[in-house]
Design a protein around this motif. Structure first.
Motif, PDB file in Angstrom:
ATOM      1  N   GLU A 199      12.824   3.758  -3.208  1.00 33.97           N
ATOM      2  CA  GLU A 199      12.245   4.257  -4.440  1.00 33.97           C
ATOM      3  C   GLU A 199      10.729   4.112  -4.470  1.00 33.97           C
ATOM      4  OE1 GLU A 199      14.090   2.135  -7.566  1.00 33.97           O
ATOM      5  OE2 GLU A 199      13.277   0.183  -7.019  1.00 33.97           O
ATOM      6  N   VAL A 200      10.167   3.242  -3.638  1.00 35.71           N
ATOM      7  CA  VAL A 200       8.713   3.070  -3.621  1.00 35.71           C
ATOM      8  C   VAL A 200       8.060   3.917  -2.531  1.00 35.71           C
ATOM      9  CG1 VAL A 200       8.836   0.747  -4.556  1.00 35.71           C
ATOM     10  CG2 VAL A 200       8.885   1.067  -2.089  1.00 35.71           C
ATOM     11  N   LEU A 201       8.870   4.652  -1.753  1.00 37.30           N
ATOM     12  CA  LEU A 201       8.329   5.473  -0.681  1.00 37.30           C
ATOM     13  C   LEU A 201       8.022   6.880  -1.173  1.00 37.30           C
ATOM     14  CD1 LEU A 201      10.680   4.524   2.291  1.00 37.30           C
ATOM     15  CD2 LEU A 201       8.449   3.556   1.745  1.00 37.30           C
ATOM     16  N   THR A 202       6.944   7.451  -0.668  1.00 41.09           N
ATOM     17  CA  THR A 202       6.638   8.841  -0.954  1.00 41.09           C
ATOM     18  C   THR A 202       7.514   9.734  -0.091  1.00 41.09           C
ATOM     19  OG1 THR A 202       4.955   9.008   0.773  1.00 41.09           O
ATOM     20  CG2 THR A 202       4.235   8.193  -1.392  1.00 41.09           C
ATOM     21  N   VAL A 203       7.513  11.031  -0.378  1.00 42.29           N
ATOM     22  CA  VAL A 203       8.280  11.983   0.415  1.00 42.29           C
ATOM     23  C   VAL A 203       7.822  11.943   1.872  1.00 42.29           C
ATOM     24  CG1 VAL A 203       8.765  14.440   0.784  1.00 42.29           C
ATOM     25  CG2 VAL A 203       8.759  13.495  -1.538  1.00 42.29           C
ATOM     26  N   ALA A 204       6.517  11.878   2.076  1.00 43.66           N
ATOM     27  CA  ALA A 204       5.971  11.831   3.438  1.00 43.66           C
ATOM     28  C   ALA A 204       6.385  10.553   4.159  1.00 43.66           C
ATOM     29  CB  ALA A 204       4.448  11.935   3.389  1.00 43.66           C
ATOM     30  N   GLN A 205       6.418   9.450   3.431  1.00 42.89           N
ATOM     31  CA  GLN A 205       6.818   8.175   4.038  1.00 42.89           C
ATOM     32  C   GLN A 205       8.297   8.187   4.416  1.00 42.89           C
ATOM     33  OE1 GLN A 205       5.476   5.665   0.824  1.00 42.89           O
ATOM     34  NE2 GLN A 205       3.681   4.972   1.974  1.00 42.89           N
ATOM     35  N   LYS A 206       9.132   8.780   3.568  1.00 42.30           N
ATOM     36  CA  LYS A 206      10.553   8.879   3.889  1.00 42.30           C
ATOM     37  C   LYS A 206      10.778   9.734   5.132  1.00 42.30           C
ATOM     38  CE  LYS A 206      12.163   8.334  -0.875  1.00 42.30           C
ATOM     39  NZ  LYS A 206      12.785   8.996  -2.036  1.00 42.30           N
ATOM     40  N   LYS A 207      10.002  10.822   5.235  1.00 39.72           N
ATOM     41  CA  LYS A 207      10.107  11.683   6.422  1.00 39.72           C
ATOM     42  C   LYS A 207       9.673  10.922   7.665  1.00 39.72           C
ATOM     43  CE  LYS A 207       8.481  16.039   8.395  1.00 39.72           C
ATOM     44  NZ  LYS A 207       7.615  17.234   8.213  1.00 39.72           N
ATOM     45  N   ALA A 208       8.581  10.184   7.563  1.00 39.23           N
ATOM     46  CA  ALA A 208       8.096   9.412   8.701  1.00 39.23           C
ATOM     47  C   ALA A 208       9.115   8.361   9.128  1.00 39.23           C
ATOM     48  CB  ALA A 208       6.766   8.748   8.352  1.00 39.23           C
ATOM     49  N   ILE A 211      12.032  10.175  10.944  1.00 38.79           N
ATOM     50  CA  ILE A 211      11.638  10.599  12.288  1.00 38.79           C
ATOM     51  C   ILE A 211      11.489   9.390  13.212  1.00 38.79           C
ATOM     52  CG2 ILE A 211       9.759  11.621  13.647  1.00 38.79           C
ATOM     53  CD1 ILE A 211       9.308  13.560  11.307  1.00 38.79           C
ATOM     54  N   GLY A 212      10.879   8.338  12.692  1.00 32.86           N
ATOM     55  CA  GLY A 212      10.703   7.133  13.499  1.00 32.86           C
ATOM     56  C   GLY A 212      12.028   6.533  13.923  1.00 32.86           C
ATOM     57  N   GLN A 213      12.990   6.481  12.987  1.00 32.76           N
ATOM     58  CA  GLN A 213      14.308   5.934  13.318  1.00 32.76           C
ATOM     59  C   GLN A 213      14.994   6.798  14.373  1.00 32.76           C
ATOM     60  OE1 GLN A 213      15.905   5.841   9.316  1.00 32.76           O
ATOM     61  NE2 GLN A 213      15.596   3.624   9.144  1.00 32.76           N
ATOM     62  N   PHE A 214      14.851   8.130  14.244  1.00 36.13           N
ATOM     63  CA  PHE A 214      15.454   9.011  15.242  1.00 36.13           C
ATOM     64  C   PHE A 214      14.828   8.804  16.610  1.00 36.13           C
ATOM     65  CE2 PHE A 214      14.822  12.910  17.710  1.00 36.13           C
ATOM     66  CZ  PHE A 214      16.130  13.123  18.118  1.00 36.13           C
ATOM     67  N   ARG A 215      13.506   8.755  16.665  1.00 34.57           N
ATOM     68  CA  ARG A 215      12.829   8.693  17.958  1.00 34.57           C
ATOM     69  C   ARG A 215      13.015   7.356  18.664  1.00 34.57           C
ATOM     70  NH1 ARG A 215       9.759  12.781  19.490  1.00 34.57           N
ATOM     71  NH2 ARG A 215       8.569  11.444  20.904  1.00 34.57           N
ATOM     72  N   LEU A 216      13.532   6.371  17.943  1.00 35.39           N
ATOM     73  CA  LEU A 216      13.819   5.074  18.555  1.00 35.39           C
ATOM     74  C   LEU A 216      15.300   4.908  18.887  1.00 35.39           C
ATOM     75  CD1 LEU A 216      11.545   2.753  16.368  1.00 35.39           C
ATOM     76  CD2 LEU A 216      11.159   3.418  18.751  1.00 35.39           C
ATOM     77  N   ASN A 217      16.111   5.959  18.674  1.00 34.29           N
ATOM     78  CA  ASN A 217      17.559   5.782  18.851  1.00 34.29           C
ATOM     79  C   ASN A 217      18.033   6.023  20.279  1.00 34.29           C
ATOM     80  OD1 ASN A 217      17.767   8.548  19.304  1.00 34.29           O
ATOM     81  ND2 ASN A 217      18.975   8.991  17.482  1.00 34.29           N
ATOM     82  N   GLY A 218      17.105   6.380  21.199  1.00 34.51           N
ATOM     83  CA  GLY A 218      17.488   6.515  22.600  1.00 34.51           C
ATOM     84  C   GLY A 218      17.635   7.927  23.108  1.00 34.51           C
ATOM     85  N   GLU A 219      17.572   8.932  22.247  1.00 31.73           N
ATOM     86  CA  GLU A 219      17.761  10.316  22.685  1.00 31.73           C
ATOM     87  C   GLU A 219      16.516  10.888  23.359  1.00 31.73           C
ATOM     88  OE1 GLU A 219      18.578  14.655  20.601  1.00 31.73           O
ATOM     89  OE2 GLU A 219      19.714  12.922  19.879  1.00 31.73           O
ATOM     90  N   ILE A 220      15.348  10.404  22.951  1.00 36.31           N
ATOM     91  CA  ILE A 220      14.082  10.976  23.406  1.00 36.31           C
ATOM     92  C   ILE A 220      13.766  10.595  24.854  1.00 36.31           C
ATOM     93  CG2 ILE A 220      11.573  10.887  23.021  1.00 36.31           C
ATOM     94  CD1 ILE A 220      13.106  12.541  20.992  1.00 36.31           C
ATOM     95  N   HIS A 221      13.193  11.534  25.593  1.00 41.59           N
ATOM     96  CA  HIS A 221      12.627  11.226  26.906  1.00 41.59           C
ATOM     97  C   HIS A 221      11.218  10.667  26.692  1.00 41.59           C
ATOM     98  CE1 HIS A 221      15.270  14.270  29.364  1.00 41.59           C
ATOM     99  NE2 HIS A 221      15.967  13.279  28.823  1.00 41.59           N
ATOM    100  N   GLN A 222      10.971   9.487  27.254  1.00 46.88           N
ATOM    101  CA  GLN A 222       9.665   8.854  27.083  1.00 46.88           C
ATOM    102  C   GLN A 222       8.802   8.907  28.340  1.00 46.88           C
ATOM    103  OE1 GLN A 222       9.324   5.367  24.578  1.00 46.88           O
ATOM    104  NE2 GLN A 222      11.547   5.268  24.405  1.00 46.88           N
TER     105      GLN A 222
END
Length: 280
Positions: A199-208, A211-222
């Motif tokens: 509830e204290v996060l902005t729309v942009a913060q929720k999106k970030a 995305i951050g949680q997704f990119r740390l889940n192991g699917e991304i090639h680093q």
């Protein structure tokens, strides 16, 4: 003989020690490989991993290969399969030239190989643009795509086609309705549970955050590797007798019977670079 298969996913063999982040089988040990390999020094004869190394950052990849070296016995073999950056780059340049002169097949293949080069590094949601490409009603270069990504691409594509045929029927079945209700209840529960945090996060913060949680889940090639860079990495760690192999050949005894890189005569990931080395 102890055989170790790391980041195995759904491709494991009961004669091996199979480790992956999530286990869907009694034959697979759940473990986060960023925390090392949960085995003793010099305890296995073979270490194998396929399309795993590229999911680590460059420094984490180095540490991961060091762990592979640590758990191998003297004279032990490491076998690595990764997407082959060299081949992808050559295919990209070849099809770029063809597309630029108006060749229709070259244009279609260019669109695919560009995804192969970039999509799994830059995507912000599961499947990314590759999924969108495979989920077209008609694939304009189906044979080329399957030559590049093999049976897994075929499986993804077939799943999509099957779902297209049966989606209307499934929505009418009680089991699908129950599944839908469960998903809605879970969504409501998650909203309640996370309300105070979000509830204290902005729309942009929720999106970030998403995305951050997704990119740390192991699917991304680093990181990506070619025959030179992967050879140099193995040398740096201390491996010797480094050879460039293929899906069918290996110094691992009875390799063909395990059907890890080849299943019933078909290469599972034909876009791969295969390398083996020994710990002397």
């Amino acid at each position: 003989m102890k055989l170790l298969n790391l980041g195995c996913g759904q491709k494991y063999h009961k004669d091996w020690i199979n480790i992956d982040f999530i286990s869907n089988s009694d034959y697979v040990i759940p473990h986060n490989l960023l925390e090392g390999i949960p085995l003793e020094d010099k305890s296995v004869n073979v270490v194998y991993h396929s399309h795993v190394l590229e999911h680590f950052s460059k420094i984490d990849g180095l540490n991961f290969v060091k762990e592979c070296f640590r758990v191998l016995k003297p004279s032990g073999i490491i076998r690595i399969a990764v997407p082959d950056l060299e081949t992808i780059a050559k295919e990209y340049l070849k099809n770029l030239e063809l597309a630029a002169i108006g060749d229709k097949d070259g244009k279609n293949n260019y669109e695919w190989i560009k995804l192969e080069l970039l999509d799994q590094m830059v995507r912000n949601e599961s499947g990314g643009a590759m999924k969108e490409y495979l989920f077209q009603s008609t694939l304009p270069n189906e044979n080329y795509v399957y030559e590049r990504i093999g049976m897994e691409g075929k499986s993804i594509r077939q799943t999509f086609l099957n779902n297209q045929v049966s989606s209307t029927k499934k929505l009418k079945t009680p089991s699908s309705k129950n599944a839908l209700i469960k998903r809605l209840l879970k969504k409501i529960k998650n909203k309640i549970f996370h309300k105070s945090k979000n509830e204290v996060l902005t729309v942009a913060q929720k999106k970030a955050l998403r995305i951050g949680q997704f990119r740390l889940n192991g699917e991304i090639h680093q990181w990506m590797y070619d025959r030179y860079s992967l050879t140099e990495l193995l040398k740096e760690v201390g491996f010797s007798e480094i050879i460039h192999s293929n899906a069918f050949e290996s110094e691992i005894e009875n390799w063909e019977k395990y059907q890890l890189d080849v299943i019933d005569g078909e290469v599972r990931k034909p876009d791969s670079l295969f390398i083996e080395a020994k710990k002397l």
